[in-house]
Design an enzyme around this catalytic site. Structure first.
Site, PDB file in Angstrom:
ATOM      1  N   ASP A   1      -4.859  -6.086   5.226  1.00  8.39           N
ATOM      2  CA  ASP A   1      -5.957  -6.830   5.834  1.00  8.39           C
ATOM      3  C   ASP A   1      -6.093  -8.209   5.196  1.00  8.39           C
ATOM      4  O   ASP A   1      -6.664  -9.120   5.782  1.00  8.39           O
ATOM      5  CB  ASP A   1      -7.271  -6.067   5.648  1.00  8.39           C
ATOM      6  CG  ASP A   1      -7.288  -4.798   6.479  1.00  8.39           C
ATOM      7  OD1 ASP A   1      -6.772  -4.833   7.602  1.00  8.39           O
ATOM      8  OD2 ASP A   1      -7.803  -3.767   5.996  1.00  8.39           O
TER       9      ASP A   1
ATOM     10  N   LYS B   1     -11.539  -2.594  18.867  1.00 10.30           N
ATOM     11  CA  LYS B   1     -10.181  -3.078  19.153  1.00 10.30           C
ATOM     12  C   LYS B   1      -9.732  -2.765  20.589  1.00 10.30           C
ATOM     13  O   LYS B   1      -8.584  -2.974  20.938  1.00 10.30           O
ATOM     14  CB  LYS B   1      -9.197  -2.492  18.146  1.00 10.30           C
ATOM     15  CG  LYS B   1      -9.548  -2.824  16.689  1.00 10.30           C
ATOM     16  CD  LYS B   1      -8.431  -2.505  15.729  1.00 10.30           C
ATOM     17  CE  LYS B   1      -8.932  -2.648  14.299  1.00 10.30           C
ATOM     18  NZ  LYS B   1      -7.857  -2.789  13.320  1.00 10.30           N
TER      19      LYS B   1
ATOM     20  N   ASN C   1       0.842  -1.192   0.000  1.00 14.62           N
ATOM     21  CA  ASN C   1       0.000   0.000   0.000  1.00 14.62           C
ATOM     22  C   ASN C   1       0.880   1.246   0.000  1.00 14.62           C
ATOM     23  O   ASN C   1       2.098   1.153  -0.030  1.00 14.62           O
ATOM     24  CB  ASN C   1      -0.950  -0.016   1.205  1.00 14.62           C
ATOM     25  CG  ASN C   1      -0.181  -0.073   2.507  1.00 14.62           C
ATOM     26  OD1 ASN C   1       0.572   0.830   2.838  1.00 14.62           O
ATOM     27  ND2 ASN C   1      -0.350  -1.169   3.247  1.00 14.62           N
TER      28      ASN C   1
ATOM     29  N   LYS D   1     -13.654   1.510  15.327  1.00 18.59           N
ATOM     30  CA  LYS D   1     -12.371   0.802  15.508  1.00 18.59           C
ATOM     31  C   LYS D   1     -11.876   0.931  16.948  1.00 18.59           C
ATOM     32  O   LYS D   1     -11.366  -0.023  17.530  1.00 18.59           O
ATOM     33  CB  LYS D   1     -11.320   1.345  14.545  1.00 18.59           C
ATOM     34  CG  LYS D   1     -11.554   0.869  13.136  1.00 18.59           C
ATOM     35  CD  LYS D   1     -10.626   1.487  12.125  1.00 18.59           C
ATOM     36  CE  LYS D   1     -11.165   1.123  10.744  1.00 18.59           C
ATOM     37  NZ  LYS D   1     -10.472   1.781   9.669  1.00 18.59           N
TER      38      LYS D   1
ATOM     39  N   PHE E   1      -4.559   3.956  14.533  1.00 11.50           N
ATOM     40  CA  PHE E   1      -4.761   4.947  13.481  1.00 11.50           C
ATOM     41  C   PHE E   1      -5.910   4.480  12.595  1.00 11.50           C
ATOM     42  O   PHE E   1      -6.075   3.288  12.370  1.00 11.50           O
ATOM     43  CB  PHE E   1      -3.495   5.096  12.623  1.00 11.50           C
ATOM     44  CG  PHE E   1      -2.536   6.107  13.180  1.00 11.50           C
ATOM     45  CD1 PHE E   1      -1.827   5.830  14.343  1.00 11.50           C
ATOM     46  CD2 PHE E   1      -2.348   7.334  12.549  1.00 11.50           C
ATOM     47  CE1 PHE E   1      -0.950   6.769  14.870  1.00 11.50           C
ATOM     48  CE2 PHE E   1      -1.477   8.271  13.070  1.00 11.50           C
ATOM     49  CZ  PHE E   1      -0.777   7.990  14.233  1.00 11.50           C
TER      50      PHE E   1
ATOM     51  N   LYS F   1       7.075 -18.196 -10.558  1.00  9.06           N
ATOM     52  CA  LYS F   1       6.391 -17.041 -11.152  1.00  9.06           C
ATOM     53  C   LYS F   1       5.105 -17.498 -11.852  1.00  9.06           C
ATOM     54  O   LYS F   1       5.123 -18.463 -12.620  1.00  9.06           O
ATOM     55  CB  LYS F   1       7.341 -16.387 -12.163  1.00  9.06           C
ATOM     56  CG  LYS F   1       6.842 -15.102 -12.711  1.00  9.06           C
ATOM     57  CD  LYS F   1       7.815 -14.522 -13.714  1.00  9.06           C
ATOM     58  CE  LYS F   1       7.109 -13.491 -14.553  1.00  9.06           C
ATOM     59  NZ  LYS F   1       7.847 -13.202 -15.778  1.00  9.06           N
TER      60      LYS F   1
HETATM   61  N1  CTP Z   1      -4.110  -2.880  12.120  1.00 15.36           N
HETATM   62  C1  CTP Z   1      -3.453  -3.953  12.671  1.00 15.36           C
HETATM   63  N2  CTP Z   1      -3.478  -5.170  12.064  1.00 15.36           N
HETATM   64  C2  CTP Z   1      -4.136  -5.374  10.918  1.00 15.36           C
HETATM   65  C3  CTP Z   1      -4.813  -4.282  10.343  1.00 15.36           C
HETATM   66  C4  CTP Z   1      -4.775  -3.056  10.974  1.00 15.36           C
HETATM   67  O1  CTP Z   1      -2.837  -3.779  13.721  1.00 15.36           O
HETATM   68  N3  CTP Z   1      -4.130  -6.557  10.350  1.00 15.36           N
HETATM   69  C5  CTP Z   1      -4.105  -1.581  12.814  1.00 15.36           C
HETATM   70  C6  CTP Z   1      -3.423  -0.469  12.060  1.00 15.36           C
HETATM   71  O2  CTP Z   1      -2.042  -0.388  12.379  1.00 15.36           O
HETATM   72  C7  CTP Z   1      -4.184   0.759  12.520  1.00 15.36           C
HETATM   73  C8  CTP Z   1      -5.586   0.223  12.739  1.00 15.36           C
HETATM   74  O3  CTP Z   1      -5.428  -1.168  12.985  1.00 15.36           O
HETATM   75  O4  CTP Z   1      -3.716   1.272  13.733  1.00 15.36           O
HETATM   76  C9  CTP Z   1      -6.400   0.429  11.522  1.00 15.36           C
HETATM   77  O5  CTP Z   1      -7.575  -0.296  11.635  1.00 15.36           O
HETATM   78  P1  CTP Z   1      -8.182  -1.159  10.445  1.00 15.36           P
HETATM   79  O6  CTP Z   1      -9.564  -1.460  10.846  1.00 15.36           O
HETATM   80  O7  CTP Z   1      -7.449  -2.342  10.081  1.00 15.36           O
HETATM   81  O8  CTP Z   1      -8.029  -0.160   9.309  1.00 15.36           O
HETATM   82  P2  CTP Z   1      -8.216  -0.421   7.811  1.00 15.36           P
HETATM   83  O9  CTP Z   1      -7.564  -1.665   7.381  1.00 15.36           O
HETATM   84  O10 CTP Z   1      -7.805   0.814   7.138  1.00 15.36           O
HETATM   85  O11 CTP Z   1      -9.743  -0.574   7.915  1.00 15.36           O
HETATM   86  P3  CTP Z   1     -11.034  -1.057   7.187  1.00 15.36           P
HETATM   87  O12 CTP Z   1     -10.633  -1.828   6.022  1.00 15.36           O
HETATM   88  O13 CTP Z   1     -11.680  -1.832   8.253  1.00 15.36           O
HETATM   89  O14 CTP Z   1     -11.685   0.244   6.937  1.00 15.36           O
END
Ligand code: CTP
Length: 406
Positions: free
Chosen positions: A282, A344, A213, A340, A326, A292
């Site tokens: 995610d 969390k 990303n 969130k 964040f 490959k």
């Molecule tokens: N985070 C984490 N582990 C993951 C995904 C995210 O620790 N596998 C943490 C990030 O570091 C950040 C927060 O969770 O502090 C962001 O939340 P998240 O819900 O995962 O954000 P996005 O992936 O951007 O959310 P969504 O797709 O749910 O909108």
């Protein structure tokens, strides 16, 4: 930071190609409000003229022990007494050897042996010289005398070698000096272990392809740097980024979300404050191809599976730890961020709209809103990421102090 404002800094410049960086350093110190006086060896003057340093420092440059301008004072002793701090940049193997053995045969070495001010040494030399046993031993001797070293970086050296020996960047030298001047009572995070995650994660598809990303790690690195400035012991777990490790910070490099999970869990117990600014994937490809993937007719489907949610796991395990997450969103920013925060089990969440100008990835600024577990909301204007980091850490500290009282 204002730590250098009004400080008397004696910069000793010895001969080497990195002298040009010392000119940039002089300018940065001057801009921070320091009173900089420069002393140069004859060899240093072969690379850059004293006039450059005089212009950058707005002060007379000292080049010769016997060029005594003022009959009432002996210049090198006066300078030795004048300085709040002395920095040698670049420091050659020669000056390091002289200092380690108490040799005083020119202006710089006599001043350095005469001063009682703290001395910082920023070496710069060929990588083989730097690794030479005599040089190493001399540095150890100086370290045992209490001299501080600002380590050289690694990279392509002017002599064509790749290795350790490149003078630390002026910004890093400035930061080391600022850190020195930060008084203990201005280090409210002293005694705290802070864990910061930063940057993107990389999820491998096959030996040549991956998913990642747009995170650059700037926000997280700023937090790590400021936390360290505020006295914390900082561990920074970083996904792949191009950023340099902040001064005094322990860095653990990771690649995938799974690597980050393991590294974070490993550190969690001994941590007081966690700031999870990394952009963790995610999803990851369910299958990692060992060869490959070749193109075929038609569409390609890659099945993705969920990664572990690191922060949610910390939320479950949390005991004394303070958790900051964040939320980078492009719509319903605060609503999603609040969800969130609750889901969390966080103490604080930093919400930002990645679509807003000056916010989000790859910028040096951020406009964020802070939401905490007690329902408080703080909206901050567009600030530098360092300023956001500073405010955020002080906010967290204030909440941690309140928690203790209850
Ligand atoms: N985070 C984490 N582990 C993951 C995904 C995210 O620790 N596998 C943490 C990030 O570091 C950040 C927060 O969770 O502090 C962001 O939340 P998240 O819900 O995962 O954000 P996005 O992936 O951007 O959310 P969504 O797709 O749910 O909108």
């Amino acid at each position: 930071m204002m730590e250098l404002n009004g400080k008397k800094i004696l910069l000793c410049v010895t001969g080497g190609i990195a002298v040009f960086k010392a000119a940039a350093l002089t300018s940065q110190l001057y801009k921070k409000g320091a009173d900089v006086k420069v002393m140069m060896t004859p060899a240093a003057q072969q690379f850059v003229t004293p006039l450059t340093f005089q212009t950058m420092s707005r002060n007379h440059v000292y080049v010769d022990t016997f060029d005594e301008k003022d009959p009432k004072n002996i210049a090198h002793i006066e300078l030795a007494d004048w300085a709040d701090l002395v920095v040698i940049a670049p420091a050659t193997a020669n000056i390091i050897a002289k200092l380690a053995h108490g040799l005083a045969d020119d202006m710089i070495s006599t001043t350095l042996t005469a001063t009682t001010a703290p001395i910082f040494i920023a070496p710069a030399m060929n990588s083989h010289m730097y690794e030479h046993r005599a040089v190493k031993q001399n540095m150890q001797t100086l370290a045992s005398f209490g001299y501080r070293f600002i380590e050289p970086g690694e990279g392509l050296l002017a002599c064509g070698y790749v290795g350790k020996g490149r003078l630390a960047e002026p910004e890093e030298i400035v930061r080391s000096l600022e850190q020195y001047f930060l008084k203990t009572n201005e280090q409210p995070l002293q005694g705290k272990n802070v864990l910061v995650t930063a940057g993107p994660t990389v999820e491998v598809i096959d030996p040549v392809r991956y998913l990642t990303n747009r995170s650059t790690g700037k926000m997280g690195f700023a937090i790590a740097e400021v936390a360290s400035d505020l006295g914390a012991k900082v561990t920074l777990i970083a996904g792949p980024t191009a950023l340099d490790t902040p001064f005094n910070v322990k860095r653990i490099d990771v690649t995938s979300a799974e690597d980050m999970y393991e590294a974070v869990i490993n550190e969690f117990e001994q941590t007081d404050l966690v700031v999870k600014s990394a952009a963790v994937a995610d999803y990851r490809p369910k299958e990692v191809f060992s060869h490959k993937v070749k193109k075929k007719e038609g569409d390609l489907t890659i099945v993705m599976e969920r990664t572990k949610d690191i922060l949610a796991e910390l939320g479950k395990r949390k005991q004394h730890q303070f958790l900051i997450g964040f939320a980078a969103e492009s719509t319903n920013v605060e609503q999603f961020a609040l969800q969130k925060l609750k889901k969390k089990n966080l103490d604080l969440i930093v919400a930002n709209n990645v679509k807003e100008a000056g916010s989000g990835f790859a910028t040096d600024t951020n406009a964020v809103t802070l939401l905490d577990r007690n329902g408080n909301r703080k909206e901050w204007p567009l600030l530098t990421k360092h300023e956001v980091a500073h405010r955020l850490l002080l906010e967290a500290l204030a909440m941690m102090k309140d928690d203790k009282k209850q």
